[in-house]
Write a protein that holds these residues in place. Structure first.
Motif, PDB file in Angstrom:
ATOM      1  N   ALA A   1       0.816  -1.208   0.000  1.00 26.07           N
ATOM      2  CA  ALA A   1       0.000   0.000   0.000  1.00 26.07           C
ATOM      3  C   ALA A   1       0.854   1.263   0.000  1.00 26.07           C
ATOM      4  O   ALA A   1       0.339   2.371  -0.118  1.00 26.07           O
ATOM      5  N   GLY A   2       2.162   1.081   0.131  1.00 27.72           N
ATOM      6  CA  GLY A   2       3.084   2.209   0.127  1.00 27.72           C
ATOM      7  C   GLY A   2       3.794   2.358  -1.197  1.00 27.72           C
ATOM      8  O   GLY A   2       3.363   1.847  -2.227  1.00 27.72           O
ATOM      9  N   ILE A   3       4.949   3.033  -1.148  1.00 31.07           N
ATOM     10  CA  ILE A   3       5.676   3.339  -2.386  1.00 31.07           C
ATOM     11  C   ILE A   3       6.650   2.239  -2.796  1.00 31.07           C
ATOM     12  O   ILE A   3       7.291   2.352  -3.843  1.00 31.07           O
ATOM     13  N   GLY A   4       6.768   1.174  -1.991  1.00 32.39           N
ATOM     14  CA  GLY A   4       7.720   0.110  -2.305  1.00 32.39           C
ATOM     15  C   GLY A   4       7.619  -0.439  -3.710  1.00 32.39           C
ATOM     16  O   GLY A   4       8.628  -0.492  -4.436  1.00 32.39           O
ATOM     17  N   PRO A   5       6.416  -0.874  -4.148  1.00 31.05           N
ATOM     18  CA  PRO A   5       6.318  -1.407  -5.513  1.00 31.05           C
ATOM     19  C   PRO A   5       6.754  -0.412  -6.584  1.00 31.05           C
ATOM     20  O   PRO A   5       7.401  -0.794  -7.571  1.00 31.05           O
ATOM     21  N   GLU A   6       6.418   0.856  -6.388  1.00 33.35           N
ATOM     22  CA  GLU A   6       6.795   1.876  -7.382  1.00 33.35           C
ATOM     23  C   GLU A   6       8.300   2.044  -7.484  1.00 33.35           C
ATOM     24  O   GLU A   6       8.862   2.067  -8.584  1.00 33.35           O
ATOM     25  N   ILE A   7       8.971   2.183  -6.327  1.00 30.38           N
ATOM     26  CA  ILE A   7      10.407   2.450  -6.379  1.00 30.38           C
ATOM     27  C   ILE A   7      11.189   1.225  -6.823  1.00 30.38           C
ATOM     28  O   ILE A   7      12.274   1.360  -7.395  1.00 30.38           O
ATOM     29  N   ILE A   8      10.630   0.037  -6.603  1.00 35.62           N
ATOM     30  CA  ILE A   8      11.287  -1.169  -7.125  1.00 35.62           C
ATOM     31  C   ILE A   8      11.230  -1.185  -8.646  1.00 35.62           C
ATOM     32  O   ILE A   8      12.242  -1.381  -9.321  1.00 35.62           O
ATOM     33  N   VAL A   9      10.041  -0.973  -9.201  1.00 37.66           N
ATOM     34  CA  VAL A   9       9.900  -0.988 -10.665  1.00 37.66           C
ATOM     35  C   VAL A   9      10.733   0.127 -11.290  1.00 37.66           C
ATOM     36  O   VAL A   9      11.429  -0.089 -12.299  1.00 37.66           O
ATOM     37  N   LYS A  10      10.710   1.315 -10.693  1.00 39.29           N
ATOM     38  CA  LYS A  10      11.526   2.419 -11.212  1.00 39.29           C
ATOM     39  C   LYS A  10      13.007   2.056 -11.200  1.00 39.29           C
ATOM     40  O   LYS A  10      13.734   2.293 -12.173  1.00 39.29           O
ATOM     41  N   SER A  11      13.468   1.476 -10.098  1.00 43.08           N
ATOM     42  CA  SER A  11      14.890   1.133  -9.969  1.00 43.08           C
ATOM     43  C   SER A  11      15.306   0.094 -10.997  1.00 43.08           C
ATOM     44  O   SER A  11      16.422   0.159 -11.536  1.00 43.08           O
TER      45      SER A  11
ATOM     46  N   LYS B   1       1.099   7.589  -6.921  1.00 43.20           N
ATOM     47  CA  LYS B   1       1.012   8.873  -7.646  1.00 43.20           C
ATOM     48  C   LYS B   1       2.230   9.162  -8.524  1.00 43.20           C
ATOM     49  O   LYS B   1       2.331  10.236  -9.097  1.00 43.20           O
ATOM     50  N   ASN B   2       3.162   8.218  -8.607  1.00 45.87           N
ATOM     51  CA  ASN B   2       4.379   8.399  -9.405  1.00 45.87           C
ATOM     52  C   ASN B   2       5.188   9.610  -8.964  1.00 45.87           C
ATOM     53  O   ASN B   2       5.803  10.302  -9.777  1.00 45.87           O
ATOM     54  N   ILE B   3       5.173   9.870  -7.670  1.00 50.10           N
ATOM     55  CA  ILE B   3       5.956  10.974  -7.103  1.00 50.10           C
ATOM     56  C   ILE B   3       7.211  10.451  -6.416  1.00 50.10           C
ATOM     57  O   ILE B   3       8.224  11.143  -6.341  1.00 50.10           O
ATOM     58  N   ALA B   4       7.172   9.220  -5.937  1.00 51.56           N
ATOM     59  CA  ALA B   4       8.248   8.670  -5.111  1.00 51.56           C
ATOM     60  C   ALA B   4       9.591   8.671  -5.835  1.00 51.56           C
ATOM     61  O   ALA B   4       9.686   8.319  -7.008  1.00 51.56           O
ATOM     62  N   ASP B   5      10.628   9.083  -5.103  1.00 53.94           N
ATOM     63  CA  ASP B   5      11.999   9.121  -5.610  1.00 53.94           C
ATOM     64  C   ASP B   5      12.645   7.760  -5.378  1.00 53.94           C
ATOM     65  O   ASP B   5      12.644   7.241  -4.268  1.00 53.94           O
ATOM     66  N   SER B   6      13.215   7.185  -6.410  1.00 55.63           N
ATOM     67  CA  SER B   6      13.788   5.838  -6.305  1.00 55.63           C
ATOM     68  C   SER B   6      15.276   5.835  -5.994  1.00 55.63           C
ATOM     69  O   SER B   6      15.904   4.772  -5.953  1.00 55.63           O
ATOM     70  N   ARG B   7      15.866   7.002  -5.737  1.00 55.66           N
ATOM     71  CA  ARG B   7      17.320   7.042  -5.540  1.00 55.66           C
ATOM     72  C   ARG B   7      17.779   6.202  -4.346  1.00 55.66           C
ATOM     73  O   ARG B   7      18.799   5.521  -4.409  1.00 55.66           O
ATOM     74  N   SER B   8      17.029   6.268  -3.241  1.00 46.84           N
ATOM     75  CA  SER B   8      17.440   5.490  -2.070  1.00 46.84           C
ATOM     76  C   SER B   8      17.330   3.995  -2.340  1.00 46.84           C
ATOM     77  O   SER B   8      18.148   3.198  -1.871  1.00 46.84           O
ATOM     78  N   MET B   9      16.315   3.585  -3.117  1.00 55.93           N
ATOM     79  CA  MET B   9      16.167   2.173  -3.470  1.00 55.93           C
ATOM     80  C   MET B   9      17.349   1.715  -4.329  1.00 55.93           C
ATOM     81  O   MET B   9      17.915   0.631  -4.103  1.00 55.93           O
ATOM     82  N   LYS B  10      17.725   2.527  -5.305  1.00 51.89           N
ATOM     83  CA  LYS B  10      18.885   2.184  -6.136  1.00 51.89           C
ATOM     84  C   LYS B  10      20.146   2.103  -5.288  1.00 51.89           C
ATOM     85  O   LYS B  10      20.981   1.203  -5.465  1.00 51.89           O
ATOM     86  N   ALA B  11      20.288   3.053  -4.361  1.00 53.28           N
ATOM     87  CA  ALA B  11      21.460   3.051  -3.489  1.00 53.28           C
ATOM     88  C   ALA B  11      21.478   1.800  -2.619  1.00 53.28           C
ATOM     89  O   ALA B  11      22.538   1.204  -2.378  1.00 53.28           O
ATOM     90  N   ALA B  12      20.293   1.377  -2.140  1.00 50.55           N
ATOM     91  CA  ALA B  12      20.209   0.175  -1.305  1.00 50.55           C
ATOM     92  C   ALA B  12      20.589  -1.067  -2.107  1.00 50.55           C
ATOM     93  O   ALA B  12      21.288  -1.962  -1.610  1.00 50.55           O
ATOM     94  N   ILE B  13      20.131  -1.144  -3.348  1.00 52.63           N
ATOM     95  CA  ILE B  13      20.501  -2.277  -4.204  1.00 52.63           C
ATOM     96  C   ILE B  13      22.005  -2.275  -4.456  1.00 52.63           C
ATOM     97  O   ILE B  13      22.674  -3.312  -4.377  1.00 52.63           O
ATOM     98  N   ASN B  14      22.561  -1.098  -4.735  1.00 56.87           N
ATOM     99  CA  ASN B  14      23.994  -1.009  -4.995  1.00 56.87           C
ATOM    100  C   ASN B  14      24.818  -1.372  -3.759  1.00 56.87           C
ATOM    101  O   ASN B  14      25.876  -1.995  -3.871  1.00 56.87           O
ATOM    102  N   SER B  15      24.321  -0.996  -2.564  1.00 61.96           N
ATOM    103  CA  SER B  15      25.020  -1.386  -1.334  1.00 61.96           C
ATOM    104  C   SER B  15      24.952  -2.890  -1.127  1.00 61.96           C
ATOM    105  O   SER B  15      25.913  -3.517  -0.666  1.00 61.96           O
ATOM    106  N   ALA B  16      23.807  -3.493  -1.463  1.00 61.53           N
ATOM    107  CA  ALA B  16      23.687  -4.950  -1.371  1.00 61.53           C
ATOM    108  C   ALA B  16      24.688  -5.628  -2.306  1.00 61.53           C
ATOM    109  O   ALA B  16      25.310  -6.636  -1.956  1.00 61.53           O
ATOM    110  N   ILE B  17      24.843  -5.072  -3.499  1.00 57.58           N
ATOM    111  CA  ILE B  17      25.821  -5.611  -4.453  1.00 57.58           C
ATOM    112  C   ILE B  17      27.230  -5.507  -3.868  1.00 57.58           C
ATOM    113  O   ILE B  17      28.012  -6.467  -3.891  1.00 57.58           O
ATOM    114  N   GLU B  18      27.536  -4.344  -3.309  1.00 57.40           N
ATOM    115  CA  GLU B  18      28.880  -4.091  -2.782  1.00 57.40           C
ATOM    116  C   GLU B  18      29.200  -4.998  -1.598  1.00 57.40           C
ATOM    117  O   GLU B  18      30.337  -5.488  -1.457  1.00 57.40           O
TER     118      GLU B  18
END
Length: 331
Positions: free
Chosen positions: A13-23, A309-326
């Motif tokens: 119900a939150g922005i999680g699905p949106e920022i995942i797809v965006k990322s 609403k397609n407002i959520a910023d996905s930068r933190s999600m991308k950063a979290a994925i990149n940290s997981a990779i690292e």
């Protein structure tokens, strides 16, 4: 081999699905890892047109079935939620689903099918309504991995910080610090970075008092009593540890590359520099989980007010994925 990162969908119900797809419309992520989402396909399909993502959703039951192709999102579909689940509303159904996504990810990590877990945000009220009485992700992960000794690590561009204490008042935090805790967190930092492929990482411990006590001038000898023995024990084991260092210069020195990670003594001592270095790119990491499970997370909540609403910023999600990779274990 590219690490396999299990991405949990969080509260639907939150922005999680949106920022995942965006990322996952970023080709660089596919160049560096194999992302596998654990969630509900119906919800991800619903957000695709909202975020205007030209991607395919590929349903899999096992990680081995993933296509790992840019333009395709591989999803282990738990099929727990209705397509018409409303955005922005607390739901026990969504809270339970968020828990189940984490449980499946932990199971996959234990089985070595994924190398790290990256979590989208959950909602504590919804989690409790769903029958799971935990304060948040960290406590769930600790329970599911049967872990007692763990710590919070935060990362921002050019800076990594790990904490001796977090969500307690300052006086209580100082009371809680002791040589054994200092040693354990230094070792957690060393082991995490070593397993991620870093050779002989340098771990700098921050002082408690101004100027790290300045030889007893400030405080009541906390550095000598609570920090120094733990640092010495780590050094005797061959860990590249140093300190206590004055806080007013340590984070600058770490950011310029003098140290690989800083051990902060209390919440704000570590959080404030991270926020200054890059609040949009901050990542919350749980280290010390049994089995070497690494979990990274966005540094924000479910943002119910802007969900769908397609407002959520996905930068933190991308950063979290990149940290997981690292930080994904290389062994």
């Amino acid at each position: 081999m590219k690490p396999i990162i299990g991405i949990t969908m969080g509260d639907a119900a939150g922005i999680g699905p949106e920022i995942i797809v965006k990322s996952l419309t970023d080709k660089d992520i596919y160049d560096r890892c194999q992302p596998v989402v654990i969630g509900d396909v119906k919800i991800l399909e619903k957000v695709k047109p909202i975020v205007e993502a030209d991607v395919d959703i590929h349903v899999i039951q096992h990680v081995s079935e993933a296509k790992n192709e840019f333009g395709t999102i591989d999803v282990i579909d738990l099929d727990l939620l209705p397509e018409d689940l409303p955005f922005g509303q607390v739901s026990g159904e969504a809270g339970n689903a968020a828990y189940q996504y984490i449980a499946r990810a932990v199971s996959l990590a234990k089985e070595k099918q994924i190398n790290a877990i990256c979590t989208a945000p959950l909602n504590k009220e919804a989690l409790h309504k769903g029958g799971h009485l935990y304060p948040g992700h960290t406590e769930i992960l600790a329970k599911l991995t049967d872990t007692e000794d763990f710590s919070m690590m935060l990362t921002a561009p050019n800076l990594k910080v790990i904490h001796l204490t977090t969500h307690v008042g300052l006086i209580k935090a100082i009371e809680m610090i002791n040589p054994e805790r200092t040693y354990k967190v230094i070792k957690l930092a060393h082991d995490t970075l070593t397993r991620a492929g870093m050779k002989n990482p340098s771990v700098a411990v921050c002082g408690i008092n101004p100027h790290a006590g300045e030889n007893g001038l400030f405080g009541n000898g906390e550095e000598e009593e609570k920090l120094a023995p733990g640092i010495e024990k780590a050094k005797q084991e061959g860990i590249n540890a140093s300190g206590p260092h004055p806080a007013d210069t340590l984070f600058f020195r770490a950011a310029r590359g003098d140290f690989d990670i800083v051990v902060a003594c209390y919440h704000d001592q570590g959080h404030a520099p991270i926020k200054v270095m890059g609040i949009e790119d901050g990542v919350n990491i749980t280290v010390g989980l049994k089995g070497g499970v690494i979990r990274t997370s966005v540094d924000h909540g479910t943002a119910f007010d802007i969900a769908g609403k397609n407002i959520a910023d996905s930068r933190s999600m991308k950063a979290a994925i990149n940290s997981a990779i690292e930080l994904a274990p290389r062994d």
